[in-house]
Design a protein around this motif. Structure first.
Motif, PDB file in Angstrom:
ATOM      1  N   ARG A  28       0.816  -1.211   0.000  1.00  0.00           N
ATOM      2  CA  ARG A  28       0.000   0.000   0.000  1.00  0.00           C
ATOM      3  C   ARG A  28       0.856   1.271   0.000  1.00  0.00           C
ATOM      4  O   ARG A  28       0.371   2.355  -0.215  1.00  0.00           O
ATOM      5  N   THR A  29       2.134   1.087   0.261  1.00  0.00           N
ATOM      6  CA  THR A  29       3.084   2.199   0.343  1.00  0.00           C
ATOM      7  C   THR A  29       4.400   1.721  -0.247  1.00  0.00           C
ATOM      8  O   THR A  29       4.787   0.568  -0.053  1.00  0.00           O
ATOM      9  N   TYR A  58      -2.141   5.348  -2.782  1.00  0.00           N
ATOM     10  CA  TYR A  58      -0.845   4.713  -2.590  1.00  0.00           C
ATOM     11  C   TYR A  58       0.228   5.708  -3.030  1.00  0.00           C
ATOM     12  O   TYR A  58       0.124   6.308  -4.094  1.00  0.00           O
TER      13      TYR A  58
END
Length: 199
Positions: A28-29, A58
């Motif tokens: 997600r990152t 994101y």
């Protein structure tokens, strides 16, 4: 050559220095330590670009210098809306969306000077799963790490649950690592530059 798989066991929703593969695309990152190609695999791909476009929440975090390097290249300018520059040696809160329950998980991310290349950074991740240090490529003088304030809590070194260290020079075939001074001459020779010493 980086041999890191892109994910830590503590924070599998954060991908570091790898931007391809189904496991990495579940993150997600995204964090980029510096702009050397072995740490940018998949960064320019259509698959990664579509992934970020589909999920505008994101983000790809890096240093300010690394961000500028990326944005000056036509190959990476499509990342503009997803790139977030973080300052060196300043803890920053990064919110990571949980796609299952839509809750935000907070992770503190601190970029630390890596001394490898302009804009290069190590990442200190602090959150519910403990403190994790990812080095990427680094080249610090002896004793320099002990002086990095963000690795300390007062007079005590912060506990590091896991250390993910770049393994470029952990190959037994590499018996000698040249110092910075020794690196200048071969690089200059290849570029046709003559160096002379004074004195």
């Amino acid at each position: 050559m980086s041999t890191f798989c892109g994910l830590t066991k503590e924070y599998p929703q954060v991908a570091l220095d790898l931007f391809s593969g189904k496991d990495v695309l579940r993150a997600r990152t995204y964090l980029l330590s510096h702009v050397h190609t072995d740490h940018m695999v998949g960064l320019h791909s259509d698959v990664f670009a579509r992934h970020l476009k589909k999920h505008p929440e994101y983000k790809l975090y890096c240093s300010e210098v690394t961000r500028e390097f990326l944005l000056t290249s036509n190959k990476y300018c499509h990342l503009r809306n997803s790139l977030v520059a973080l300052p060196i040696q300043q803890a920053c809160d990064v919110n990571i969306l949980n796609d299952v329950n839509s809750e935000q998980q907070q992770l503190q991310v601190t970029l630390l000077p890596a001394g490898h290349y302009p804009g290069s950074a190590m990442f200190l991740l602090e959150g519910h799963a403990g403190n994790v240090l990812y080095t990427g490529d680094f080249r610090l003088k002896n004793g320099a790490a002990a002086k990095i304030e963000m690795l300390h809590a007062g007079d005590v070194v912060k506990p590091i649950r896991s250390l993910y260290i770049d393994t470029t020079f952990f190959d037994p075939k590499i018996m000698y690592i040249p110092d910075r001074q020794g690196n200048r001459f071969p690089v200059c020779e290849r570029k046709g530059i003559t160096l002379s010493t004074v004195g």
